[in-house]
Write a protein that holds these residues in place. Structure first.
Motif, PDB file in Angstrom:
ATOM      1  N   ILE A 124      -2.174 -47.957 -25.889  1.00  0.00           N
ATOM      2  CA  ILE A 124      -3.102 -48.481 -24.854  1.00  0.00           C
ATOM      3  C   ILE A 124      -2.479 -48.308 -23.321  1.00  0.00           C
ATOM      4  O   ILE A 124      -3.241 -47.797 -22.630  1.00  0.00           O
ATOM      5  CB  ILE A 124      -3.331 -49.840 -25.025  1.00  0.00           C
ATOM      6  CG1 ILE A 124      -3.758 -50.274 -26.495  1.00  0.00           C
ATOM      7  CG2 ILE A 124      -4.119 -50.600 -23.795  1.00  0.00           C
ATOM      8  CD1 ILE A 124      -5.181 -49.694 -26.744  1.00  0.00           C
ATOM      9  N   GLY A 125      -1.380 -48.208 -23.323  1.00  0.00           N
ATOM     10  CA  GLY A 125      -0.497 -47.890 -22.180  1.00  0.00           C
ATOM     11  C   GLY A 125      -0.418 -46.610 -21.697  1.00  0.00           C
ATOM     12  O   GLY A 125      -0.077 -46.356 -20.819  1.00  0.00           O
ATOM     13  N   GLY A 126      -0.633 -45.581 -22.714  1.00  0.00           N
ATOM     14  CA  GLY A 126      -0.339 -44.353 -22.416  1.00  0.00           C
ATOM     15  C   GLY A 126       1.211 -43.864 -22.457  1.00  0.00           C
ATOM     16  O   GLY A 126       1.376 -42.780 -21.943  1.00  0.00           O
ATOM     17  N   MET A 127       2.109 -44.706 -22.819  1.00  0.00           N
ATOM     18  CA  MET A 127       3.291 -44.364 -22.878  1.00  0.00           C
ATOM     19  C   MET A 127       3.819 -43.432 -23.867  1.00  0.00           C
ATOM     20  O   MET A 127       3.465 -43.509 -25.144  1.00  0.00           O
ATOM     21  CB  MET A 127       4.546 -45.651 -22.996  1.00  0.00           C
ATOM     22  CG  MET A 127       4.333 -46.483 -21.651  1.00  0.00           C
ATOM     23  SD  MET A 127       5.171 -47.895 -21.655  1.00  0.00           S
ATOM     24  CE  MET A 127       6.951 -47.249 -21.512  1.00  0.00           C
ATOM     25  N   SER A 128       4.815 -42.305 -23.560  1.00  0.00           N
ATOM     26  CA  SER A 128       5.195 -41.556 -24.581  1.00  0.00           C
ATOM     27  C   SER A 128       6.344 -42.177 -25.681  1.00  0.00           C
ATOM     28  O   SER A 128       6.819 -43.085 -25.380  1.00  0.00           O
ATOM     29  CB  SER A 128       5.945 -40.457 -23.848  1.00  0.00           C
ATOM     30  OG  SER A 128       6.890 -39.428 -24.642  1.00  0.00           O
ATOM     31  N   GLU A 129       6.098 -41.756 -26.919  1.00  0.00           N
ATOM     32  CA  GLU A 129       6.896 -42.167 -27.949  1.00  0.00           C
ATOM     33  C   GLU A 129       8.463 -41.667 -27.770  1.00  0.00           C
ATOM     34  O   GLU A 129       9.268 -42.208 -28.112  1.00  0.00           O
ATOM     35  CB  GLU A 129       6.692 -41.632 -29.174  1.00  0.00           C
ATOM     36  CG  GLU A 129       5.177 -42.178 -29.744  1.00  0.00           C
ATOM     37  CD  GLU A 129       5.025 -41.527 -31.146  1.00  0.00           C
ATOM     38  OE1 GLU A 129       5.791 -41.293 -31.933  1.00  0.00           O
ATOM     39  OE2 GLU A 129       3.663 -41.687 -31.464  1.00  0.00           O
ATOM     40  N   LYS A 130       8.727 -40.820 -26.941  1.00  0.00           N
ATOM     41  CA  LYS A 130      10.159 -40.451 -26.255  1.00  0.00           C
ATOM     42  C   LYS A 130      10.511 -41.098 -25.231  1.00  0.00           C
ATOM     43  O   LYS A 130      11.729 -41.026 -24.945  1.00  0.00           O
ATOM     44  CB  LYS A 130      10.084 -38.882 -26.350  1.00  0.00           C
ATOM     45  CG  LYS A 130       9.677 -38.164 -27.288  1.00  0.00           C
ATOM     46  CD  LYS A 130       9.397 -36.620 -27.164  1.00  0.00           C
ATOM     47  CE  LYS A 130       9.337 -35.663 -28.345  1.00  0.00           C
ATOM     48  NZ  LYS A 130       9.262 -34.193 -27.928  1.00  0.00           N
ATOM     49  N   ASN A 131       9.866 -41.996 -24.743  1.00  0.00           N
ATOM     50  CA  ASN A 131      10.134 -42.746 -23.520  1.00  0.00           C
ATOM     51  C   ASN A 131      11.264 -43.655 -23.959  1.00  0.00           C
ATOM     52  O   ASN A 131      11.397 -44.137 -25.076  1.00  0.00           O
ATOM     53  CB  ASN A 131       9.067 -43.667 -23.056  1.00  0.00           C
ATOM     54  CG  ASN A 131       9.477 -44.383 -21.784  1.00  0.00           C
ATOM     55  OD1 ASN A 131      10.229 -45.341 -22.090  1.00  0.00           O
ATOM     56  ND2 ASN A 131       9.071 -44.279 -20.554  1.00  0.00           N
ATOM     57  N   PRO A 132      12.733 -43.597 -23.278  1.00  0.00           N
ATOM     58  CA  PRO A 132      13.688 -44.280 -23.702  1.00  0.00           C
ATOM     59  C   PRO A 132      13.450 -45.806 -23.847  1.00  0.00           C
ATOM     60  O   PRO A 132      13.995 -46.373 -25.015  1.00  0.00           O
ATOM     61  CB  PRO A 132      14.745 -44.139 -22.587  1.00  0.00           C
ATOM     62  CG  PRO A 132      14.131 -42.849 -21.796  1.00  0.00           C
ATOM     63  CD  PRO A 132      12.726 -42.976 -21.813  1.00  0.00           C
ATOM     64  N   PHE A 133      12.565 -46.386 -23.486  1.00  0.00           N
ATOM     65  CA  PHE A 133      12.178 -47.851 -23.483  1.00  0.00           C
ATOM     66  C   PHE A 133      11.569 -47.980 -24.776  1.00  0.00           C
ATOM     67  O   PHE A 133      11.969 -49.067 -25.872  1.00  0.00           O
ATOM     68  CB  PHE A 133      11.278 -48.199 -22.205  1.00  0.00           C
ATOM     69  CG  PHE A 133      11.185 -49.895 -22.417  1.00  0.00           C
ATOM     70  CD1 PHE A 133      12.057 -50.967 -22.636  1.00  0.00           C
ATOM     71  CD2 PHE A 133       9.737 -50.334 -22.654  1.00  0.00           C
ATOM     72  CE1 PHE A 133      11.445 -52.192 -22.706  1.00  0.00           C
ATOM     73  CE2 PHE A 133       9.217 -51.494 -22.641  1.00  0.00           C
ATOM     74  CZ  PHE A 133      10.357 -52.653 -22.854  1.00  0.00           C
TER      75      PHE A 133
END
Length: 379
Positions: A124-133
């Protein structure tokens, strides 16, 4: 839920951050783990930084809260000697603190899932799976799946997803949201000026539909406005506030049968529902709904004994299961119009029957008294 556990004889302690964007009033504390007794529940407040929205500061509060609990885990375990530790945050990071407290106290560990993080910010938020968080959250998710004695979720169809993350299939328990009988027994009357608006609208239409809650785009409120505009004898009442309210009011300026009133206390919802014919529950299509939904407003609407016009695409459809309203396709104005037409052509007796079906379903399956008992069976 915690109130009901107290009634069942359990000593309940909740350790929580002193700031949350979800609270209208946040506690003021002088030190970490300051205790406050509310409704028989021991609250222990932990100081965290304040934040707005979903930015970096909110992420920092998560780490700040969890780190403080991990640092004090042994002290918490020795002081309170818990038999059961429940980790229940939006994010899964609190499992690390829970596991540590559980280890030092030799207690059972239960993880509660009510928001599907980290998959929600990804899809939903469009964040990457590789984003450290996100990577950190994914590791925490796998950790609670593998290390919890049980995983309890509001979402009935989350089981297979959690099994993929390492949870044993027999560890999953579904416990939904519900209704507090005490709150309904202690209901408050609606303020007179608001009641006047409701009655005036009710008197000039044949069918009054009501939506109560936060006015956001996620609830498909523009669709119900477009549908109601097709009828001269149908009224639509909005109760609440939200970032979308101004836009909705502008959409409704040309229709005198669509009215808005400011929020009412939750305890006034039973009184509100006495004056409407149908409640509206809608939502935009959302991939996260594949895990199921557990909307508080849905259970309140059912308890109110009014039939529901339901436009949500989710696998658990209580309107169909308990025959307590009309279910139509989400994000479809024509389908909503057909549902409204069906209610108009329905006798008051048949509408009352649908409403009573929902109310009986709540009394039999969805009071917090029964849900708390179900949850406690795994303590």
């Amino acid at each position: 839920m915690a109130k009901e556990w107290v009634k069942l004889g359990y000593e309940v302690r909740i350790i929580a951050a002193d700031f949350s964007h979800l609270r209208r009033i946040n506690p003021q504390i002088n030190k970490d783990f300051e205790e406050e007794m509310i409704d028989g529940i021991h609250y222990h407040w932990v100081h965290t930084i304040k934040y707005d929205g979903n930015g970096i500061k909110r992420a920092l509060t998560m780490f700040q809260f969890v780190c403080k609990l991990m640092f004090h885990a042994k002290k918490i375990a020795r002081k309170f000697k818990p038999d059961v530790v429940i980790t229940s945050s939006t994010y899964p990071l609190d499992t690390y603190a829970g596991q540590r407290i559980s280890k030092f106290s030799n207690s059972k560990l239960i993880h509660e899932v009510h928001d599907m993080w980290p998959i929600t910010p990804i899809e939903i938020g469009g964040m990457s799976e590789k984003n450290p968080f996100i990577v950190i959250l994914q590791k925490a998710e796998i950790s609670f799946c593998k290390n919890s004695d049980y995983v309890v979720s509001l979402l009935p169809f989350a089981k297979n997803y959690l099994i993929e993350k390492g949870m044993e299939k027999d560890k999953f328990i579904h416990v939904s949201n519900g209704v507090s009988k005490d709150e309904w027994a202690e209901s408050l009357k609606i303020q007179s000026e608001k009641l006047k608006i409701i009655k005036e609208l009710k008197d000039r239409v044949d069918l009054l539909i009501c939506f109560f809650g936060s006015h956001t785009k996620s609830y498909s409120l523009d669709y119900i406005i477009k549908a109601v505009k097709k009828f001269e004898n149908v009224g639509l009442l909005f109760v609440g506030n939200g970032i979308y309210k101004k836009e909705l009011m502008e959409m409704s300026e040309d229709n005198n049968n669509i009215r808005f009133i400011d929020p009412i206390p939750k305890k006034s919802i039973p009184d509100l529902l006495k004056y409407v014919d149908v409640t509206y529950i809608g939502a935009v299509n959302n991939t996260m709904f594949r895990f199921g939904i557990s909307m508080n407003k849905l259970f309140d609407s059912m308890m109110g004994g009014k039939p529901i016009l339901y436009a949500v695409n989710a696998p658990n459809n209580y309107i169909e299961s308990y025959c307590c309203g009309i279910s139509v396709e989400a994000e479809n104005v024509k389908a909503l119009e057909a549902g409204i037409e069906e209610f108009l052509n329905m006798s008051e007796e048949d509408r009352l029957k649908l409403g009573n079906n929902g109310k009986n379903a709540i009394k039999e399956n969805f009071t917090y008294e029964s849900l708390a008992y179900k949850f406690s069976k795994i303590f």
